[in-house]
Design a protein around this motif. Sequence first.
Motif, PDB file in Angstrom:
ATOM      1  N   ALA A  58       0.838  -1.213   0.000  1.00 41.35           N
ATOM      2  CA  ALA A  58       0.000   0.000   0.000  1.00 41.35           C
ATOM      3  C   ALA A  58       0.867   1.255   0.000  1.00 41.35           C
ATOM      4  N   ARG A  59       1.880   1.266   0.842  1.00 40.19           N
ATOM      5  CA  ARG A  59       2.747   2.441   0.965  1.00 40.19           C
ATOM      6  C   ARG A  59       3.536   2.686  -0.330  1.00 40.19           C
ATOM      7  N   GLU A  60       3.930   1.601  -1.004  1.00 44.28           N
ATOM      8  CA  GLU A  60       4.726   1.704  -2.218  1.00 44.28           C
ATOM      9  C   GLU A  60       4.010   2.478  -3.311  1.00 44.28           C
ATOM     10  N   PHE A  61       2.709   2.283  -3.444  1.00 39.93           N
ATOM     11  CA  PHE A  61       2.034   2.982  -4.542  1.00 39.93           C
ATOM     12  C   PHE A  61       1.182   4.157  -4.069  1.00 39.93           C
ATOM     13  N   PHE A  62       1.289   4.501  -2.786  1.00 46.74           N
ATOM     14  CA  PHE A  62       0.583   5.672  -2.267  1.00 46.74           C
ATOM     15  C   PHE A  62       0.921   6.948  -3.054  1.00 46.74           C
ATOM     16  N   PRO A  63       2.197   7.176  -3.433  1.00 41.71           N
ATOM     17  CA  PRO A  63       2.508   8.389  -4.209  1.00 41.71           C
ATOM     18  C   PRO A  63       1.717   8.510  -5.514  1.00 41.71           C
ATOM     19  N   VAL A  64       1.341   7.385  -6.113  1.00 38.23           N
ATOM     20  CA  VAL A  64       0.537   7.421  -7.341  1.00 38.23           C
ATOM     21  C   VAL A  64      -0.818   8.053  -7.053  1.00 38.23           C
ATOM     22  N   THR A  65      -1.395   7.730  -5.889  1.00 35.97           N
ATOM     23  CA  THR A  65      -2.701   8.306  -5.544  1.00 35.97           C
ATOM     24  C   THR A  65      -2.596   9.812  -5.346  1.00 35.97           C
ATOM     25  N   GLU A  66      -1.495  10.246  -4.735  1.00 33.41           N
ATOM     26  CA  GLU A  66      -1.306  11.685  -4.523  1.00 33.41           C
ATOM     27  C   GLU A  66      -1.114  12.413  -5.846  1.00 33.41           C
TER      28      GLU A  66
END
Length: 163
Positions: free
Chosen positions: A125-133
């Motif tokens: 989850a943390r790895e692709f969190f920047p994509v959501t931002e």
Amino acid sequence: MGKKDKTRSTVNIGINDDDRKQLADGLSRLLADTYSLYLKTHYFHWNVTGPHFSSLHTMFETQYTELAIAVDDIAERIRALGFVAPGSYSEFARLTTVPETEGVPDALSMVQQLVEGQEAVVRTAREFFPVTEAARDEPTADLLTQRMQVHEKTAWMLRATLG
């Protein structure tokens, strides 16, 4: 995984197609990890033995029940983004970072494997969190935040069981 659903109209939610695909791909990995952890937790629930049987049996049931709800939430978010959610064992095996368990480990090994599984889901989850931002996808960011919070707390509780 990540294929556009041609049976529906174009998705126009203010997130471009490429970003929606990246989001769906990340959520597909999260779904695979969550489902794999669900399966492992349920397996351990069925097969735990020893002096802590009752408490672990109950704890594992609480955890797999929560995970069952989570897989639905994650899959539905993938659908809301306009993509097909993965749903086969082969897709999950390809996408997951949660390893399968061979044989039936002892109770403490089960707990340790579940700690590792919970932490693996958090890392995904943390790895692709920047994509959501970057995509300004607040609903997916909220889902990831909630999932990370649940998995971090569950990992802590499992670690406390180990002493």
